[in-house]
Motif scaffolding. Structure first.
Motif, PDB file in Angstrom:
ATOM      1  N   UNK A 335     -53.954  18.274 -21.131  1.00 42.39           N
ATOM      2  CA  UNK A 335     -55.019  17.589 -20.404  1.00 42.39           C
ATOM      3  C   UNK A 335     -54.717  17.521 -18.903  1.00 42.39           C
ATOM      4  N   UNK A 336     -53.481  17.175 -18.545  1.00 43.43           N
ATOM      5  CA  UNK A 336     -53.109  17.095 -17.130  1.00 43.43           C
ATOM      6  C   UNK A 336     -53.208  18.473 -16.482  1.00 43.43           C
ATOM      7  N   UNK A 337     -52.679  19.486 -17.175  1.00 47.16           N
ATOM      8  CA  UNK A 337     -52.738  20.845 -16.626  1.00 47.16           C
ATOM      9  C   UNK A 337     -54.180  21.316 -16.498  1.00 47.16           C
ATOM     10  N   UNK A 338     -54.997  21.054 -17.521  1.00 48.77           N
ATOM     11  CA  UNK A 338     -56.404  21.456 -17.473  1.00 48.77           C
ATOM     12  C   UNK A 338     -57.131  20.762 -16.338  1.00 48.77           C
ATOM     13  N   UNK A 339     -56.842  19.472 -16.120  1.00 50.64           N
ATOM     14  CA  UNK A 339     -57.479  18.739 -15.023  1.00 50.64           C
ATOM     15  C   UNK A 339     -57.105  19.343 -13.674  1.00 50.64           C
ATOM     16  N   UNK A 340     -55.831  19.672 -13.523  1.00 52.87           N
ATOM     17  CA  UNK A 340     -55.387  20.300 -12.274  1.00 52.87           C
ATOM     18  C   UNK A 340     -55.987  21.688 -12.112  1.00 52.87           C
ATOM     19  N   UNK A 341     -56.080  22.417 -13.214  1.00 52.81           N
ATOM     20  CA  UNK A 341     -56.664  23.770 -13.169  1.00 52.81           C
ATOM     21  C   UNK A 341     -58.117  23.710 -12.710  1.00 52.81           C
ATOM     22  N   UNK A 342     -58.901  22.796 -13.313  1.00 52.26           N
ATOM     23  CA  UNK A 342     -60.309  22.677 -12.940  1.00 52.26           C
ATOM     24  C   UNK A 342     -60.440  22.244 -11.479  1.00 52.26           C
ATOM     25  N   UNK A 343     -59.539  21.376 -11.037  1.00 54.61           N
ATOM     26  CA  UNK A 343     -59.619  20.852  -9.677  1.00 54.61           C
ATOM     27  C   UNK A 343     -59.103  21.835  -8.639  1.00 54.61           C
ATOM     28  N   UNK A 344     -57.963  22.469  -8.922  1.00 54.49           N
ATOM     29  CA  UNK A 344     -57.295  23.293  -7.917  1.00 54.49           C
ATOM     30  C   UNK A 344     -57.600  24.778  -8.036  1.00 54.49           C
ATOM     31  N   UNK A 345     -57.971  25.245  -9.215  1.00 60.69           N
ATOM     32  CA  UNK A 345     -58.331  26.649  -9.370  1.00 60.69           C
ATOM     33  C   UNK A 345     -57.198  27.535  -9.824  1.00 60.69           C
ATOM     34  N   UNK A 346     -56.026  27.400  -9.222  1.00 59.53           N
ATOM     35  CA  UNK A 346     -54.913  28.296  -9.532  1.00 59.53           C
ATOM     36  C   UNK A 346     -54.237  27.892 -10.838  1.00 59.53           C
ATOM     37  N   UNK A 347     -54.175  28.811 -11.791  1.00 59.28           N
ATOM     38  CA  UNK A 347     -53.504  28.530 -13.059  1.00 59.28           C
ATOM     39  C   UNK A 347     -52.021  28.291 -12.845  1.00 59.28           C
ATOM     40  N   UNK A 348     -51.416  29.086 -11.971  1.00 58.87           N
ATOM     41  CA  UNK A 348     -49.983  28.959 -11.721  1.00 58.87           C
ATOM     42  C   UNK A 348     -49.656  27.636 -11.056  1.00 58.87           C
TER      43      UNK A 348
END
Length: 431
Positions: A335-348
């Protein structure tokens, strides 16, 4: 919460500008500046962040993109791509050609970052689509799904390797668990999903069309070696640099493991192998780079938007909100990673940022190996307009924004959600 609302407004503005046919690169720069200012960043910091975002994004990517485009053009102009098409269709049959593309995507995706693998494979996808008269998305989605799955789940891909080091996970176990997830996930997202969304758009007879033989094409051995040489070099370099500690031999393997070095060697070998004059070869290389010039600019602008979101502290806000939730460690990591992914764009960036937050959660309910896979799955969630992969897929396949959401974004979301389900299932079965 206000910062997240501002980011949402920025994304809506970007969608609006793109729908109005403004060039995506210009739209991304406008939205980056607007979002940064609305988030309270000083003008100078906004412009510095944009410059840093462009530099950090292209710095490690532009050479790989350019060399990959050159190699793709050389393979296409030499006839090697057509030879590969013939061999794959004979081996798999035209009706099963998706499996051939999926397999090739796995081979390319394990050592290469997504963007590099995409550029290496895209000429092959277009060549097969042209020969079989199948929709490009019918073959493009299996390619993208395979690359995404390797990016999230399979060492020695750089992403899972980095996460395994952070969580001190066993690489062998991570690879085994990753393969258990990857095969069914790639099958559903890469083969079943495109057949479902493209149902009714393909005539049955088209599945039986085969290209005619051409005696003037390069041999199958030469074609596959030159097309997949970067993959072989990077795999050999990765394995060699991992298991060989003796210098200077280890340095040689480290050199081969670098995507830019591997692609450069492949380009040079292709120029010398195929029957090109040096003038013809350089013309092919130039045309190859010209074909992706706008894509490079769009990727750069996407990097600027990503950097604005990072420097403004939006990522920290997302972490603060999700960190207080009482959930399963594996689900919380996703969930934390997905939230950051949606917000920041970069998967890495999302994966590495989230890993630092969820590292203390390791324990009986979250093994290091499954934590790597959970974070990897979250890093693929709902790719949209702030992700460079979104724009690459959109531009290469000449899609509208709604079409990109229905294909690329939906495929990435399927991979992410199935990855989460698979990780939780493995946790219940194995521990």
């Amino acid at each position: 919460m206000m910062s997240l609302f501002i980011v949402l407004l920025g994304i809506l503005l970007l969608i609006f500008l793109t729908v109005k046919k403004l060039n995506p690169m210009i739209a991304l720069v406008v939205v980056s500046i607007s979002t940064g200012l609305l988030l309270g960043m000083p003008v100078q910091k906004v412009m510095t962040s944009i410059g840093n975002g462009i530099g950090s994004t292209l710095g490690g990517m532009v050479l790989v993109l350019a060399l990959g485009a050159m190699l793709g053009k050389l393979i296409a102009d030499s006839g090697a791509a057509q030879r590969i098409v013939l061999v794959l269709m004979k081996a798999f049959g035209t009706k099963n050609i998706q499996w051939a593309v999926l397999l090739t995507g796995f081979l390319v995706g394990i050592p290469l970052f997504y963007n590099a693998g995409f550029v290496v494979l895209i000429p092959l996808v277009f060549a097969i689509a042209s020969a079989t008269k199948l929709p490009t998305l019918y073959l493009g989605i299996p390619m993208a799904a395979a690359l995404s799955v390797t990016h999230g789940f399979l060492p020695p891909h750089p992403g899972p390797i980095a996460l395994a080091a952070i969580f001190k996970a066993d690489i062998g176990k991570t690879l085994i668990y990753g393969l258990l997830l990857s095969v069914p996930i790639a099958t559903i997202a890469g083969v079943v999903f495109p057949r479902f969304i493209l149902k009714g758009k393909m005539a049955v007879g088209q599945l039986l069309i085969l290209p005619e033989e051409d005696a003037g094409l390069p041999s199958a051995v030469k074609s596959f070696i030159t097309a997949l040489l970067p993959v072989f070099l990077i795999i050999a370099g990765t394995l060699g640099s991992t298991f060989i500690a003796t210098e200077p031999l280890r340095s040689v393997f480290v050199f081969f493991a670098d995507p830019a070095a591997a692609l450069l060697l492949a380009v040079l070998i292709s120029i010398s192998t195929y029957r090109f004059s040096i003038t013809e070869a350089m013309e092919s290389c130039t045309e190859g780079v010209k074909s992706i010039s706008m894509i490079i600019l769009i990727i750069a602008a996407g990097g600027a938007f990503k950097q604005i979101l990072i420097d403004s502290g939006v990522g920290e806000t997302v972490k603060a909100i999700t960190a207080g939730l009482a959930l399963s460690p594996l689900f919380l990591a996703w969930l934390i990673t997905a939230s950051l992914r949606v917000t920041l764009g970069s998967a890495t960036v999302a994966a590495l940022t989230a890993s630092g937050l969820v590292l203390p959660l390791l324990g009986a309910q979250a093994s290091p190996e499954l934590m790597v896979l959970s974070v990897g799955a979250g890093s693929l969630m709902f790719s949209h307009v702030n992700d460079t992969g979104f724009w690459m897929f959109k531009e290469y396949f000449n899609l509208s924004l709604p079409e990109t959401f229905r294909t690329w974004t939906a495929m990435e979301t399927i991979v992410s959600l199935l990855g989460l389900f698979g990780v939780l299932l493995l946790q219940n079965l194995l521990f």
